[in-house]
Design a protein around this motif. Structure first.
Motif, PDB file in Angstrom:
ATOM      1  N   SER A 161      -2.138  72.302 -15.870  1.00 25.20           N
ATOM      2  CA  SER A 161      -3.068  72.851 -14.868  1.00 25.20           C
ATOM      3  C   SER A 161      -2.506  74.078 -14.159  1.00 25.20           C
ATOM      4  O   SER A 161      -3.234  74.811 -13.508  1.00 25.20           O
ATOM      5  CB  SER A 161      -3.409  71.786 -13.819  1.00 25.20           C
ATOM      6  OG  SER A 161      -2.349  71.646 -12.894  1.00 25.20           O
ATOM      7  N   GLU A 162      -1.182  74.292 -14.268  1.00 27.82           N
ATOM      8  CA  GLU A 162      -0.566  75.395 -13.531  1.00 27.82           C
ATOM      9  C   GLU A 162      -0.366  76.623 -14.414  1.00 27.82           C
ATOM     10  O   GLU A 162       0.336  77.556 -14.019  1.00 27.82           O
ATOM     11  CB  GLU A 162       0.786  74.934 -12.955  1.00 27.82           C
ATOM     12  CG  GLU A 162       0.651  73.792 -11.976  1.00 27.82           C
ATOM     13  CD  GLU A 162       1.996  73.242 -11.503  1.00 27.82           C
ATOM     14  OE1 GLU A 162       3.040  73.769 -11.905  1.00 27.82           O
ATOM     15  OE2 GLU A 162       1.988  72.279 -10.733  1.00 27.82           O
ATOM     16  N   ASP A 163      -0.906  76.596 -15.612  1.00 26.84           N
ATOM     17  CA  ASP A 163      -0.650  77.678 -16.562  1.00 26.84           C
ATOM     18  C   ASP A 163      -1.975  78.140 -17.143  1.00 26.84           C
ATOM     19  O   ASP A 163      -2.637  77.394 -17.878  1.00 26.84           O
ATOM     20  CB  ASP A 163       0.297  77.156 -17.654  1.00 26.84           C
ATOM     21  CG  ASP A 163       0.730  78.224 -18.636  1.00 26.84           C
ATOM     22  OD1 ASP A 163      -0.154  78.921 -19.184  1.00 26.84           O
ATOM     23  OD2 ASP A 163       1.939  78.360 -18.860  1.00 26.84           O
ATOM     24  N   GLU A 164      -2.333  79.373 -16.834  1.00 25.78           N
ATOM     25  CA  GLU A 164      -3.645  79.891 -17.215  1.00 25.78           C
ATOM     26  C   GLU A 164      -3.884  79.786 -18.727  1.00 25.78           C
ATOM     27  O   GLU A 164      -4.965  79.396 -19.176  1.00 25.78           O
ATOM     28  CB  GLU A 164      -3.738  81.351 -16.717  1.00 25.78           C
ATOM     29  CG  GLU A 164      -4.874  82.181 -17.226  1.00 25.78           C
ATOM     30  CD  GLU A 164      -4.501  82.966 -18.484  1.00 25.78           C
ATOM     31  OE1 GLU A 164      -5.395  83.084 -19.338  1.00 25.78           O
ATOM     32  OE2 GLU A 164      -3.347  83.410 -18.615  1.00 25.78           O
ATOM     33  N   GLY A 165      -2.859  80.076 -19.528  1.00 23.62           N
ATOM     34  CA  GLY A 165      -2.991  80.017 -20.986  1.00 23.62           C
ATOM     35  C   GLY A 165      -3.120  78.587 -21.497  1.00 23.62           C
ATOM     36  O   GLY A 165      -3.858  78.316 -22.455  1.00 23.62           O
ATOM     37  N   MET A 166      -2.380  77.664 -20.862  1.00 26.04           N
ATOM     38  CA  MET A 166      -2.468  76.244 -21.260  1.00 26.04           C
ATOM     39  C   MET A 166      -3.867  75.700 -20.951  1.00 26.04           C
ATOM     40  O   MET A 166      -4.433  74.940 -21.738  1.00 26.04           O
ATOM     41  CB  MET A 166      -1.443  75.392 -20.487  1.00 26.04           C
ATOM     42  CG  MET A 166      -0.007  75.758 -20.739  1.00 26.04           C
ATOM     43  SD  MET A 166       0.709  74.880 -22.122  1.00 26.04           S
ATOM     44  CE  MET A 166       2.314  75.689 -22.186  1.00 26.04           C
ATOM     45  N   ILE A 167      -4.390  76.086 -19.781  1.00 33.09           N
ATOM     46  CA  ILE A 167      -5.728  75.628 -19.391  1.00 33.09           C
ATOM     47  C   ILE A 167      -6.744  76.065 -20.457  1.00 33.09           C
ATOM     48  O   ILE A 167      -7.547  75.269 -20.945  1.00 33.09           O
ATOM     49  CB  ILE A 167      -6.137  76.205 -18.008  1.00 33.09           C
ATOM     50  CG1 ILE A 167      -5.194  75.690 -16.916  1.00 33.09           C
ATOM     51  CG2 ILE A 167      -7.576  75.851 -17.661  1.00 33.09           C
ATOM     52  CD1 ILE A 167      -5.333  76.401 -15.569  1.00 33.09           C
ATOM     53  N   ALA A 168      -6.636  77.353 -20.830  1.00 34.75           N
ATOM     54  CA  ALA A 168      -7.580  77.891 -21.829  1.00 34.75           C
ATOM     55  C   ALA A 168      -7.428  77.154 -23.157  1.00 34.75           C
ATOM     56  O   ALA A 168      -8.427  76.778 -23.787  1.00 34.75           O
ATOM     57  CB  ALA A 168      -7.332  79.386 -22.007  1.00 34.75           C
ATOM     58  N   ALA A 169      -6.183  76.913 -23.568  1.00 39.87           N
ATOM     59  CA  ALA A 169      -5.943  76.250 -24.864  1.00 39.87           C
ATOM     60  C   ALA A 169      -6.427  74.802 -24.837  1.00 39.87           C
ATOM     61  O   ALA A 169      -6.947  74.289 -25.829  1.00 39.87           O
ATOM     62  CB  ALA A 169      -4.456  76.305 -25.200  1.00 39.87           C
ATOM     63  N   ALA A 170      -6.263  74.139 -23.680  1.00 38.25           N
ATOM     64  CA  ALA A 170      -6.711  72.747 -23.569  1.00 38.25           C
ATOM     65  C   ALA A 170      -8.233  72.683 -23.546  1.00 38.25           C
ATOM     66  O   ALA A 170      -8.835  71.799 -24.156  1.00 38.25           O
ATOM     67  CB  ALA A 170      -6.133  72.113 -22.302  1.00 38.25           C
TER      68      ALA A 170
END
Lengths: 452, 89
Positions: free
Chosen positions: A336-345
């Motif tokens: 939740s604290e990483d813009e790229g991880m959020i997008a990938a999830a």
């Protein structure tokens, strides 16, 4: 005089690439605050924290201003409260969490960590009382963070504690249901927890530490990502070298700030934690670094290898830049604290199973992941057990910070706000692990030789 | 204490005059100065001795924050140590 291009490059890192010192964390021992009366113990805790950390925030601000480098957080970590409260006769340890919260407000810090217990081999009555008090403590305080160590490489995995933490997480989510289970964002379950970690929510002040100490956590995913743009298509040797060079510079900045803070506060310098800690801001993402290495989306095949390279190169670059490196030191992957991880999830490429694989090669674990509110306590415990096993067998720190968001389902989105960011609710396997968790006992410590 | 000041922005008449007048007013000595036009952008790097300043560093910084606002230039002032730490072993 310094080279003009070096000066402009540094300013660009700060202004455009989110280079910052993520945290100055003051570790404070509360071992001298034990008292048979819970009320008196709370008073002693409040007084000692306020006395030690009175000038922490003001000093942090002065350094920030003079050196021109943002210091995002000023924090406090304390001795695991289970140890401090062990000799209290009766009373609820949640009262101590409230004292910590008040002290943190008085000092003006962003978070205070250490409502913790170390139960990797078993729990004392004091540990058990603290575990029971975690949901109440996290729902009634705002700045207090809690962590529980349930496994170590030398002791194995305490499956009774693992089972219990599944229930504690569910209860914490229920008590903070009006805030989407926010309490769980302040609760970490560790294997091989470190004693000098300056990052939240897992910071506590270990028993081998001095009375008071300054630890600094650096950051800088944006700087690394920017540097890698200059070596697009180049072999991995060059990628690793570039990450090392960048990590060296970022860590030098951390070392300088740590030294300055230590001198001004008259408190010994502990460690620099050279972690790449992302924020939800665009351009401050670890996932985007992995994608810059050539992956279409973080979470696809190749992600684990990319993260392994990154994590190792950050350490190699950082160790020479600081006299003492410690804490977690590596790359963080909080969803939740990483813009790229959020997008990938959200896209479905980054799954819980892939994240688990990634935790084998990065510095922490399954971090800031929202799961459906109806996920059972046993399933959460089983996820903790998997993570603990990875940490124990590979002699590394692993952790679980899951938020079973009450009333939310896969496809929903949760906003935690601030640095905690937002997250899509990710699916867990529906098949039960209840009988596995019901066994209890301990998983024995693993072999340290015959490593295959 | 030695500090580095950088001034970046669209070139025009009187930028150095404005910056140095404010520094003189605050009794800050200029030790070194390096100025150029990079792609039409005025870029100046100064090394200052703030030990002689007649105000605390924070006030000096605030004065230049106001100057930045009025002039439309980007002005940064920070300890020299920040750059030395990053670029010198």
């Amino acid at each position: 005089m310094l080279d003009r291009s070096d000066i402009l490059e540094t300013l660009d890192m700060i202004d455009q690439q989110h280079l910052d010192i993520r945290t100055i964390t003051m570790g404070i021992s509360l071992r001298d605050c034990a008292h048979p009366s819970m009320g008196r113990c709370a008073e002693k805790i409040y007084d000692k924290i306020c006395r030690c950390a009175a000038r922490l925030v003001e000093t942090g601000r002065a350094i920030e201003s003079e050196y021109g480098i943002p210091i995002v957080n000023k924090r406090i970590s304390v001795t695991p409260i289970a140890l401090v409260a062990e000799s209290c006769e009766g009373g609820n340890p949640a009262a101590l969490a409230r004292a910590m919260d008040r002290a943190a407000r008085t000092c003006g810090v962003n978070f205070i960590g250490g409502f913790s217990a170390l139960v990797h081999k078993g729990a004392t009555p004091g540990d058990a009382r603290l575990l029971d008090a975690i949901p109440e403590a996290l729902s009634e305080t705002e700045l207090v963070c809690s962590s529980v160590n349930v496994a170590t490489t030398r002791a194995g995995v305490n499956m009774d504690a693992v089972a219990r933490m599944g229930r504690v997480i569910k209860e914490t989510a229920a008590l903070t249901a009006d805030r989407d289970g926010l309490g769980c964002a302040k609760l970490v379950v560790f294997a091989n927890a470190v004693e000098d970690n300056p990052f939240m929510a897992g910071a506590f002040h270990g028993v081998g530490e001095p009375d008071c100490v300054i630890n600094v956590g650096v950051s800088g995913p944006g700087v690394v990502c920017h540097a890698l743009k200059s070596v697009r298509g180049a072999p991995f040797d060059l990628v690793a070298e570039t990450v090392k060079r960048t990590a060296f510079r970022v860590t030098r900045m951390g070392q300088m700030v740590a030294r300055a803070a230590s001198e001004r506060l008259g408190v010994p310098f502990g460690v620099v934690d050279l972690s790449l800690a992302p924020t939800p801001a665009v351009g401050d993402s670890v996932a985007r670094i992995l994608e810059e290495m050539g992956l279409e989306t973080c979470g696809t095949h190749g992600t684990t290898a990319a993260l392994a390279l990154l994590n190792d190169a950050v350490k190699k670059g950082g160790v020479m830049a600081s006299s003492h490196v410690g804490g977690l030191s590596g790359a963080f992957i909080p969803v939740s604290e990483d813009e790229g991880m959020i997008a990938a999830a959200e896209q479905g490429t980054l799954t819980l199973d892939k994240l688990e694989a990634m935790t084998c090669v990065c510095s922490v674990g399954l971090d800031m992941i929202a799961v459906p509110g109806d996920t059972s306590a046993e399933t959460i415990s089983a996820i903790i057990a998997d993570e603990a096993a990875i940490g124990v067998v590979n002699s590394k720190t692993t952790a679980v910070r899951l938020i079973p968001v009450p009333g939310k389902q896969v496809g929903d989105r949760v906003e935690f706000g601030g640095l905690l960011g937002s997250a899509p609710v990710m699916p867990v396997h529906p098949e039960s692990a209840a009988q596995f968790i019901a066994r209890g006992g301990r998983i024995p410590a693993p072999m340290q030789s015959l490593k295959n | 204490m030695r500090a580095v000041m950088t001034v970046i922005g669209p070139d025009r008449v009187g930028i150095i005059a404005g910056v140095s007048a404010l520094l003189a007013e605050k009794h800050v000595n200029i030790l070194d100065l390096n100025q150029t036009i990079m792609g039409g952008i005025f870029t100046m790097v100064m090394l200052l001795d703030t030990a002689t300043a007649n105000c605390p560093f924070e006030e000096l910084r605030a004065a230049f924050a106001d100057f930045e606002h009025v002039s439309g230039l980007s002005v940064r002032i920070q300890r020299e140590d920040t750059f030395a730490a990053m670029h010198r072993i």
